[in-house]
Design a protein around this motif. Structure first.
Motif, mmCIF file in Angstrom:
data_model
loop_
_atom_site.group_PDB
_atom_site.id
_atom_site.type_symbol
_atom_site.label_atom_id
_atom_site.label_comp_id
_atom_site.label_asym_id
_atom_site.label_seq_id
_atom_site.Cartn_x
_atom_site.Cartn_y
_atom_site.Cartn_z
ATOM 1 N N GLY A 1 7.502 50.547 41.071
ATOM 2 C CA GLY A 1 6.956 49.207 41.291
ATOM 3 C C GLY A 1 6.342 49.012 42.655
ATOM 4 N N GLY A 2 6.006 50.116 43.334
ATOM 5 C CA GLY A 2 5.380 50.009 44.646
ATOM 6 C C GLY A 2 3.934 49.558 44.531
ATOM 7 N N MET A 3 3.335 49.301 45.695
ATOM 8 C CA MET A 3 1.966 48.826 45.719
ATOM 9 C C MET A 3 1.279 49.313 47.001
ATOM 10 S SD MET A 3 0.701 44.880 45.490
ATOM 11 C CE MET A 3 2.218 44.562 44.647
ATOM 12 N N LEU A 4 0.047 49.800 46.857
ATOM 13 C CA LEU A 4 -0.785 50.144 48.000
ATOM 14 C C LEU A 4 -1.683 48.955 48.302
ATOM 15 C CD1 LEU A 4 -1.904 53.777 47.114
ATOM 16 C CD2 LEU A 4 -0.196 53.070 48.797
ATOM 17 N N VAL A 5 -1.761 48.577 49.573
ATOM 18 C CA VAL A 5 -2.600 47.463 49.998
ATOM 19 C C VAL A 5 -3.462 47.962 51.153
ATOM 20 C CG1 VAL A 5 -2.658 45.106 50.898
ATOM 21 C CG2 VAL A 5 -0.813 45.803 49.351
ATOM 22 N N PHE A 6 -4.776 47.846 51.004
ATOM 23 C CA PHE A 6 -5.715 48.276 52.036
ATOM 24 C C PHE A 6 -6.450 47.054 52.555
ATOM 25 C CE2 PHE A 6 -9.858 49.840 53.493
ATOM 26 C CZ PHE A 6 -9.442 50.788 54.416
ATOM 27 N N PHE B 1 9.354 42.512 48.687
ATOM 28 C CA PHE B 1 8.810 43.821 49.040
ATOM 29 C C PHE B 1 9.069 44.108 50.505
ATOM 30 C CE2 PHE B 1 6.450 42.765 45.266
ATOM 31 C CZ PHE B 1 6.248 43.973 44.639
ATOM 32 N N TYR B 2 9.147 45.397 50.842
ATOM 33 C CA TYR B 2 9.175 45.807 52.246
ATOM 34 C C TYR B 2 8.094 46.860 52.453
ATOM 35 C CZ TYR B 2 11.517 50.239 51.150
ATOM 36 O OH TYR B 2 11.817 51.484 50.664
ATOM 37 N N VAL B 3 7.731 47.085 53.709
ATOM 38 C CA VAL B 3 6.700 48.054 54.057
ATOM 39 C C VAL B 3 7.362 49.420 54.242
ATOM 40 C CG1 VAL B 3 4.916 48.690 55.719
ATOM 41 C CG2 VAL B 3 5.341 46.268 55.217
ATOM 42 N N LEU B 4 7.051 50.358 53.347
ATOM 43 C CA LEU B 4 7.542 51.729 53.486
ATOM 44 C C LEU B 4 6.629 52.511 54.429
ATOM 45 C CD1 LEU B 4 9.500 53.999 52.697
ATOM 46 C CD2 LEU B 4 8.004 54.475 50.742
ATOM 47 N N ASN B 5 5.326 52.382 54.229
ATOM 48 C CA ASN B 5 4.344 53.076 55.067
ATOM 49 C C ASN B 5 3.284 52.081 55.531
ATOM 50 O OD1 ASN B 5 5.058 55.108 52.631
ATOM 51 N ND2 ASN B 5 4.989 56.159 54.598
ATOM 52 N N MET C 1 -3.490 50.146 56.087
ATOM 53 C CA MET C 1 -2.996 50.427 54.751
ATOM 54 C C MET C 1 -1.486 50.241 54.746
ATOM 55 S SD MET C 1 -1.319 52.586 52.474
ATOM 56 C CE MET C 1 -0.860 53.852 53.600
ATOM 57 N N PHE C 2 -0.995 49.525 53.751
ATOM 58 C CA PHE C 2 0.438 49.315 53.571
ATOM 59 C C PHE C 2 0.856 49.903 52.227
ATOM 60 C CE2 PHE C 2 -1.121 45.646 55.985
ATOM 61 C CZ PHE C 2 -0.267 45.626 57.074
ATOM 62 N N HIS C 3 2.006 50.581 52.213
ATOM 63 C CA HIS C 3 2.647 50.984 50.968
ATOM 64 C C HIS C 3 3.885 50.102 50.846
ATOM 65 C CE1 HIS C 3 4.504 54.364 48.295
ATOM 66 N NE2 HIS C 3 4.106 53.329 47.601
ATOM 67 N N LEU C 4 3.821 49.136 49.946
ATOM 68 C CA LEU C 4 4.920 48.195 49.750
ATOM 69 C C LEU C 4 5.838 48.697 48.650
ATOM 70 C CD1 LEU C 4 2.913 44.832 49.767
ATOM 71 C CD2 LEU C 4 3.912 46.069 51.705
#
Length: 123
Positions: free
Chosen positions: A76-81, A111-115, A100-103
């Motif tokens: 259920g993660g999400m990439l946000v650019f 959600f939290y920011v993994l990357n 870029m965030f990998h949530l």
């Protein structure tokens, strides 16, 4: 929940917090989180916030131009650019940036920011 809505809400929260109270970003990261800021890798919520609060400017304003997102993996993660402009107080010209965030989802439903990867874009 619609990924575009989550991405937009996250981006609004992240940059409004960054611009007003960078230390408040600590809640968006965890110990496993990693930030790459202009090529420098920093791991863990405390270290990331220490980096962000030690930047050589106290006030700034992000102006967001684009937000793109994609679902990421079965968890259920999400990439946000994100792309936009960064205006520093006292500077006449803004700086272009990309981030870029990998949530990743939390058990509590947020959600939290993994990357997190940040770069200024020089012409």
């Amino acid at each position: 929940m619609d990924p575009d809505s989550v991405a937009t809400a996250f981006v609004e929260l992240y940059y409004s917090t960054f611009d007003s109270n960078r230390a408040g970003l600590a809640n968006l990261y965890q110990d496993s989180s990693m930030l790459t800021f202009e090529g420098q890798k920093i791991q863990g919520s405390q270290n990331i916030v220490a980096k962000l609060t030690s930047l050589p400017f106290q006030q700034c304003q992000h102006q967001i131009s684009t937000v793109d997102c994609q679902p990421s993996g079965p968890a259920g993660g999400m990439l946000v650019f994100v792309s936009g402009n960064l205006q520093l107080v006292g500077e006449s010209h803004s700086l272009k940036f990309s981030q870029m965030f990998h949530l990743m989802p939390t058990p509590q439903g947020s959600f939290y920011v993994l990357n997190d990867i940040f770069r200024l874009n020089y012409a």
